[in-house]
Design an enzyme around this catalytic site. Structure first.
Site, PDB file in Angstrom:
ATOM      1  N   LEU A 115      53.142  81.315  27.659  1.00 45.59           N
ATOM      2  CA  LEU A 115      54.329  82.066  28.060  1.00 45.59           C
ATOM      3  C   LEU A 115      55.169  81.267  29.049  1.00 45.59           C
ATOM      4  O   LEU A 115      54.684  80.317  29.668  1.00 45.59           O
ATOM      5  CB  LEU A 115      53.884  83.392  28.672  1.00 45.59           C
ATOM      6  CG  LEU A 115      53.149  84.304  27.660  1.00 45.59           C
ATOM      7  CD1 LEU A 115      52.297  85.341  28.366  1.00 45.59           C
ATOM      8  CD2 LEU A 115      54.156  84.961  26.733  1.00 45.59           C
ATOM      9  N   PRO A 116      56.437  81.669  29.257  1.00 43.09           N
ATOM     10  CA  PRO A 116      57.314  80.853  30.105  1.00 43.09           C
ATOM     11  C   PRO A 116      56.836  80.698  31.561  1.00 43.09           C
ATOM     12  O   PRO A 116      56.832  79.588  32.085  1.00 43.09           O
ATOM     13  CB  PRO A 116      58.652  81.595  30.037  1.00 43.09           C
ATOM     14  CG  PRO A 116      58.610  82.358  28.753  1.00 43.09           C
ATOM     15  CD  PRO A 116      57.174  82.750  28.566  1.00 43.09           C
ATOM     16  N   THR A 134      52.511  76.904  31.993  1.00 48.47           N
ATOM     17  CA  THR A 134      52.544  76.179  33.265  1.00 48.47           C
ATOM     18  C   THR A 134      52.964  77.167  34.352  1.00 48.47           C
ATOM     19  O   THR A 134      54.108  77.654  34.327  1.00 48.47           O
ATOM     20  CB  THR A 134      53.540  75.012  33.214  1.00 48.47           C
ATOM     21  OG1 THR A 134      53.203  74.162  32.125  1.00 48.47           O
ATOM     22  CG2 THR A 134      53.503  74.205  34.509  1.00 48.47           C
ATOM     23  N   LYS A 172      48.704  69.530  36.193  1.00 44.97           N
ATOM     24  CA  LYS A 172      49.943  69.655  35.412  1.00 44.97           C
ATOM     25  C   LYS A 172      51.188  69.513  36.303  1.00 44.97           C
ATOM     26  O   LYS A 172      52.148  68.807  35.971  1.00 44.97           O
ATOM     27  CB  LYS A 172      49.946  71.018  34.712  1.00 44.97           C
ATOM     28  CG  LYS A 172      51.226  71.376  34.004  1.00 44.97           C
ATOM     29  CD  LYS A 172      51.474  70.501  32.808  1.00 44.97           C
ATOM     30  CE  LYS A 172      52.833  70.785  32.185  1.00 44.97           C
ATOM     31  NZ  LYS A 172      53.177  69.818  31.155  1.00 44.97           N
ATOM     32  N   LYS A 194      61.697  74.751  36.588  1.00 44.54           N
ATOM     33  CA  LYS A 194      60.607  75.634  37.001  1.00 44.54           C
ATOM     34  C   LYS A 194      59.422  74.814  37.530  1.00 44.54           C
ATOM     35  O   LYS A 194      58.868  75.114  38.597  1.00 44.54           O
ATOM     36  CB  LYS A 194      60.143  76.477  35.802  1.00 44.54           C
ATOM     37  CG  LYS A 194      59.006  77.415  36.141  1.00 44.54           C
ATOM     38  CD  LYS A 194      58.337  77.974  34.892  1.00 44.54           C
ATOM     39  CE  LYS A 194      57.397  76.973  34.275  1.00 44.54           C
ATOM     40  NZ  LYS A 194      56.516  77.512  33.245  1.00 44.54           N
TER      41      LYS A 194
END
Ligand code: NAD
Length: 305
Positions: A64-65, A95, A170, A245
């Site tokens: 998901l975003p 992420t 990440k 983001k």
């Protein structure tokens, strides 16, 4: 295995297709009807809610975003935790920030489920080819449990440590990526302005000390790498708003440990400028539009398309 898969976007769809190809059965859910239809056409079963997607499966994957989406998919009345059986592992490959991961893992644990963070690198190409790197945070047992499923979607499945460390890996990788892309964009556009053929400059950098993924695989100058988003109008790659983001996650995480991130903060402002100018959905390599004089145009409309 029967797997619940939630979030069928640029990354989730090809990842889910690889699970089908590996012989797993899928229950899929996404807010986009079209995204669900593509997977159903390939053999998946459509679920009416995250709760339904997580019912009677042996593993749940979310892609998901951002953290807010993961939270709502988990805890809504018709969310994953309302449908999942105790003992079934939850893998989140989105992420998101490490602190949210820890909170979600506690929620899952209270329900009798393990929750591993397993963000990916490799982009949409890696997702389609099944060659993603998964950075997994969680207990050794949880890692061993989810590794066979992740192996159908990636070729490097790395245990980074306890809960949240997959996201740490990440975030740090994408901090480098956001900075290196801006650096390559700056150098390529300077070379162009000074009169060198961009293909020649690209080939020099790619056999010299400036070489990096942003130069040799994903070069931001159109025409230098034919398979890069820059050569197809900056579409179909890693969106500027997602890079923004990730740099926000990096600067927030850095603040929590009082660690300066000088270049990351500057890179964040570059992608913020693109987003403000309407280029948030373009691939992040479109940052080069801030530099190329003929792209800048009148009124500073860098990146807007
Ligand atoms: P995307 O925007 O293409 O896809 C997200 C999907 O989630 C969409 O299909 C959307 O409809 C769905 N969605 C949103 N809210 C939902 C909800 N409440 N319930 C069900 N579905 C919902 O994003 P993406 O590019 O696939 O990226 C997903 C994640 O992977 C992000 O966290 C991103 O940072 C990360 N990531 C992306 C890339 C890349 O190259 N695109 C690479 C590595 C990691």
């Amino acid at each position: 295995m029967k797997i619940g898969f939630i979030g069928l976007g640029n990354m989730g769809a090809p990842m889910a297709l690889n699970l089908l190809k590996a012989g797993h059965a899928l229950n899929v859910f996404d807010l986009s009807v079209q995204a669900v239809r593509t997977l159903v056409d390939a053999g998946a079963q459509a679920a009416r809610s995250p709760q339904a997607a997580a019912s009677e499966v042996e593993c749940v994957i979310t892609m998901l975003p951002a953290a807010a989406h993961v939270r709502s998919v988990l805890v809504a009345d018709d969310g994953v935790l309302a449908g999942i059986a105790p003992g079934v592992p939850i893998i989140d490959s989105s992420t998101i920030d490490p602190a949210s991961v820890k909170a979600f893992a506690e929620l899952a644990m209270a329900h009798g489920n393990s929750f591993v963070d397993a963000p990916v690198s490799g982009g949409t190409g890696g997702a389609a080819a099944g060659t993603l790197t998964f950075m997994v945070g969680g207990s050794v047992d949880a890692y061993e449990q989810v590794k066979p499923v992740l192996s159908a979607m990636g070729k490097n499945i790395v245990h980074c440590g306890g809960t949240g460390t997959g996201q740490v890996a990440k975030i740090c990788n994408n901090l480098v990526l956001g900075i290196s892309m801006a650096g390559v964009a700056e150098a390529m556009s300077l070379g162009e302005a000074l009169g060198i053929d961009p293909k020649v400059l690209g080939s020099i950098i790619n056999t010299s000390t400036g070489r990096c993924w942003s130069s040799d695989t994903y070069n931001p100058m159109p025409g230098v790498i034919e398979t890069a988003p820059s050569s197809r109008g900056y579409t179909g790659g890693f969106g500027t708003d997602l890079m923004l983001k990730d740099l926000g996650l990096a600067t927030d995480a850095a603040r929590s440990v009082r660690q300066p991130v000088y270049l990351g903060a500057l890179a964040q402002q570059l992608y913020q400028t693109m987003s403000t100018n309407g280029a948030g959905r373009l691939d992040f390599s479109a940052v080069i539009k801030l530099y190329r004089s003929r792209e800048r145009g009148a009124g500073g409309e860098a990146g807007a398309q």
